[in-house]
Design a protein around this motif. Structure first.
Motif, PDB file in Angstrom:
ATOM      1  N   LEU A   7       0.810  -1.045  -0.064  1.00 53.62           N
ATOM      2  CA  LEU A   7       0.090  -0.012  -0.047  1.00 53.62           C
ATOM      3  C   LEU A   7       0.984   1.214  -0.192  1.00 53.62           C
ATOM      4  O   LEU A   7       0.708   2.188  -0.619  1.00 53.62           O
ATOM      5  CB  LEU A   7      -1.015   0.070   1.176  1.00 53.62           C
ATOM      6  CG  LEU A   7      -1.945   1.010   1.215  1.00 53.62           C
ATOM      7  CD1 LEU A   7      -3.044   0.888  -0.037  1.00 53.62           C
ATOM      8  CD2 LEU A   7      -2.816   1.119   2.578  1.00 53.62           C
ATOM      9  N   PHE A   8       1.793   1.341   0.896  1.00 52.96           N
ATOM     10  CA  PHE A   8       2.725   2.387   0.922  1.00 52.96           C
ATOM     11  C   PHE A   8       4.059   2.093   0.548  1.00 52.96           C
ATOM     12  O   PHE A   8       5.023   2.752   0.767  1.00 52.96           O
ATOM     13  CB  PHE A   8       2.743   3.110   2.499  1.00 52.96           C
ATOM     14  CG  PHE A   8       1.415   3.372   2.904  1.00 52.96           C
ATOM     15  CD1 PHE A   8       0.815   2.732   3.869  1.00 52.96           C
ATOM     16  CD2 PHE A   8       0.597   4.420   2.190  1.00 52.96           C
ATOM     17  CE1 PHE A   8      -0.247   3.143   4.448  1.00 52.96           C
ATOM     18  CE2 PHE A   8      -0.627   5.041   2.675  1.00 52.96           C
ATOM     19  CZ  PHE A   8      -1.200   4.156   3.599  1.00 52.96           C
TER      20      PHE A   8
ATOM     21  N   TYR B 174       1.862   8.805  -0.563  1.00 51.34           N
ATOM     22  CA  TYR B 174       0.639   8.851   0.431  1.00 51.34           C
ATOM     23  C   TYR B 174      -0.538   9.519  -0.275  1.00 51.34           C
ATOM     24  O   TYR B 174      -1.538   8.722  -0.026  1.00 51.34           O
ATOM     25  CB  TYR B 174       0.941   9.854   1.720  1.00 51.34           C
ATOM     26  CG  TYR B 174       1.822   8.973   2.632  1.00 51.34           C
ATOM     27  CD1 TYR B 174       3.141   9.449   2.612  1.00 51.34           C
ATOM     28  CD2 TYR B 174       1.708   7.718   3.221  1.00 51.34           C
ATOM     29  CE1 TYR B 174       4.197   8.816   3.530  1.00 51.34           C
ATOM     30  CE2 TYR B 174       2.608   6.974   4.085  1.00 51.34           C
ATOM     31  CZ  TYR B 174       3.879   7.523   4.111  1.00 51.34           C
ATOM     32  OH  TYR B 174       5.116   6.983   4.734  1.00 51.34           O
ATOM     33  N   VAL B 177      -2.429   7.170  -2.715  1.00 52.71           N
ATOM     34  CA  VAL B 177      -3.172   6.125  -2.014  1.00 52.71           C
ATOM     35  C   VAL B 177      -4.435   6.258  -1.599  1.00 52.71           C
ATOM     36  O   VAL B 177      -5.673   5.617  -2.070  1.00 52.71           O
ATOM     37  CB  VAL B 177      -2.451   5.480  -1.063  1.00 52.71           C
ATOM     38  CG1 VAL B 177      -3.260   4.625  -0.178  1.00 52.71           C
ATOM     39  CG2 VAL B 177      -1.050   4.765  -1.170  1.00 52.71           C
ATOM     40  N   PHE B 178      -4.744   7.663  -0.995  1.00 53.17           N
ATOM     41  CA  PHE B 178      -6.068   7.994  -0.571  1.00 53.17           C
ATOM     42  C   PHE B 178      -7.007   8.386  -1.484  1.00 53.17           C
ATOM     43  O   PHE B 178      -8.262   8.071  -1.613  1.00 53.17           O
ATOM     44  CB  PHE B 178      -5.819   8.872   0.441  1.00 53.17           C
ATOM     45  CG  PHE B 178      -5.050   8.605   1.795  1.00 53.17           C
ATOM     46  CD1 PHE B 178      -3.791   9.145   2.167  1.00 53.17           C
ATOM     47  CD2 PHE B 178      -5.208   7.239   2.241  1.00 53.17           C
ATOM     48  CE1 PHE B 178      -3.172   8.571   3.184  1.00 53.17           C
ATOM     49  CE2 PHE B 178      -4.358   6.628   3.377  1.00 53.17           C
ATOM     50  CZ  PHE B 178      -3.363   7.548   3.697  1.00 53.17           C
ATOM     51  N   LYS B 180      -6.897   7.264  -4.665  1.00 49.15           N
ATOM     52  CA  LYS B 180      -7.257   6.042  -5.319  1.00 49.15           C
ATOM     53  C   LYS B 180      -8.477   5.115  -4.419  1.00 49.15           C
ATOM     54  O   LYS B 180      -9.434   4.706  -4.953  1.00 49.15           O
ATOM     55  CB  LYS B 180      -6.136   5.069  -5.391  1.00 49.15           C
ATOM     56  CG  LYS B 180      -6.155   3.726  -6.410  1.00 49.15           C
ATOM     57  CD  LYS B 180      -5.082   2.932  -6.495  1.00 49.15           C
ATOM     58  CE  LYS B 180      -5.232   1.867  -7.261  1.00 49.15           C
ATOM     59  NZ  LYS B 180      -4.343   0.837  -7.053  1.00 49.15           N
TER      60      LYS B 180
END
Lengths: 178, 265
Positions: A7-8, B174, B177-178, B180
């Protein structure tokens, strides 16, 4: 890792129950929750959380230690020992002394016990007599180590990893900073 | 029924007091006393935050309490003597702040405090899987937030490099990701179609992104929309107004004061 499984873009990553879990604390919490190692109610859970967070601060020093410059490593062992003896061990020694139970919280095994045992054993590898002033923690270490599942994990041939050595450090550097 | 009143009634109904009927003056007076003590407890029961007068690690806690609509008190550590007293009083489990006194507990460790508040006010998802997602997202945000929190302590000659790294992490690791996550389900909140601590922490972070460089948010339309949406929630809106407990970025003077209090070189 090709395929965007992280994820990261970091490890640890644990594939479990159809999820690709990352972030150490998330993984620990999920496992603890699932296997009833997080107390019986919110107050116990919060106590466990506090103990775990404190212990993880100490464990972090141990984890980062192999990656310090050789000149700083000895100094850091002293720092770790001081933090353990002055800041963290007295708290858990008192907790165990005050309630006289085998486990830190709620008279049953929890994540707090497991993380503390891991940290104590890792510290003992560097500083063998680190528990000398803490009789209840000594007893705790023996008792928790003898829980069947944990005893099995502490035996040779288990998945428990040995102390980090030069090969480990070089491998990590090669992967993350080729 | 509050615990004190319950205990009171239990005591009252025990054998010793069996001759009294609940409706008599005696019970009323007794129950009033319990009620008053409860009210006092409730009034004094506002969470009490111990920290210096600045953002640091306490700011996420302020955000979360505010978003949950919980009023709180703050006791600022302003001198080395304040700091010594707090430690010597034995309130600090690991000799560290943040410390939040709430519900009869002296809570320390930022994550433990945030998790307690989130659970109590239903901001932690509805089941173990939602909690896992919230945890993952929150931990990522915490890593980024950590870089921002310690930035003021960075030596001046390293500051530019650090800021560049923070910006890179924001835009490469970061924020995408959010963005997405929001795109994938098209919902108003990160997890479970309900407000959770993940949304609150993210919006707090987005304000810091904006403070650092507003243009960084340009490529993240869904994050911008989330920020607006969450900012318009009544509790959050109130927190964003001047005069709220929200703290400004640290200035030179406050930084020097904090260093003096905590004896940081």
């Amino acid at each position: 890792m090709v395929g965007n499984h992280l994820l990261f873009q970091q490890v640890p990553m644990v594939e479990i129950d159809g999820m690709k879990l990352v972030q150490t604390r998330s993984i620990l919490h999920y496992i603890a929750d699932k296997h009833h190692l997080f107390g019986k109610d919110l107050k116990e859970r919060t106590l466990i959380d506090m103990y775990v967070e404190g212990t993880l601060d100490l464990l972090e020093l141990i984890i980062m230690h192999p990656f310090l410059k050789p000149d700083d490593q000895q100094k850091e062992v002293v720092n770790m020992a001081q933090k353990a003896i002055i800041r963290y061990f007295p708290v858990f020694e008192k907790v165990l002394r005050d309630h006289g139970q085998r486990f830190l919280v709620g008279n049953q095994l929890s994540l707090a016990d497991v993380i503390l045992l891991q940290t104590i054993l890792a510290l003992e590898e560097k500083i063998p007599n680190i528990l000398s002033a803490f009789p209840h923690l000594q007893e705790f270490t023996v008792k928790i180590s003898n829980i069947p599942t944990i005893k099995k994990f502490l035996e040779p041939g288990s998945k428990k990893k040995p102390p980090p050595d030069d090969i480990y450090v070089r491998t990590v550097y090669n992967i993350f900073m080729p | 029924m509050m615990l004190v009143e319950k205990a009171g009634r239990k005591l009252f109904e025990s054998r010793k007091y069996m001759t009294r009927q609940p409706e008599t003056k005696c019970w009323r007076r007794f129950s009033e006393m319990c009620y008053q003590r409860n009210s006092e407890t409730t009034m004094a029961g506002k969470p009490k935050l111990h920290y210096f007068n600045g953002r640091g690690r306490m700011e996420s806690i302020r955000w979360l309490l505010a978003a949950a609509g919980v009023e709180f008190e703050e006791k600022f550590i302003e001198t080395p003597e304040d700091w010594d007293k707090l430690r010597n009083d034995g309130c600090l489990m690991f000799q560290q702040v943040p410390l939040v006194e709430m519900d009869g507990m002296k809570l320390v460790q930022t994550r433990a405090i945030l998790n307690y508040i989130a659970t109590k006010y239903n901001l932690y998802g509805k089941d173990i899987k939602e909690r896992a997602l919230i945890d993952m997202y929150t931990e990522g945000m915490a890593d980024l937030n950590e870089m921002i929190i310690v930035l003021p302590l960075c030596p001046p000659d390293q500051k530019d490099a650090k800021i560049a790294l923070i910006k890179e992490r924001m835009t490469d690791r970061y924020l995408p990701v959010f963005e997405k996550v929001l795109k994938s389900h098209g919902q108003d909140y990160l997890v479970g179609n309900t407000l959770s601590k993940a949304d609150i922490h993210l919006v707090e972070l987005l304000y810091y992104v904006e403070e650092l460089d507003p243009s960084l948010l340009a490529n993240f339309p869904l994050l911008k929309a989330l920020k607006t949406r969450i900012s318009n929630l009544p509790t959050v809106k109130k927190f964003l107004q001047p005069g709220s407990p929200r703290k400004p970025p640290i200035d030179e003077k406050s930084l020097e004061q904090a260093k003096k209090i905590f004896r940081i070189k």
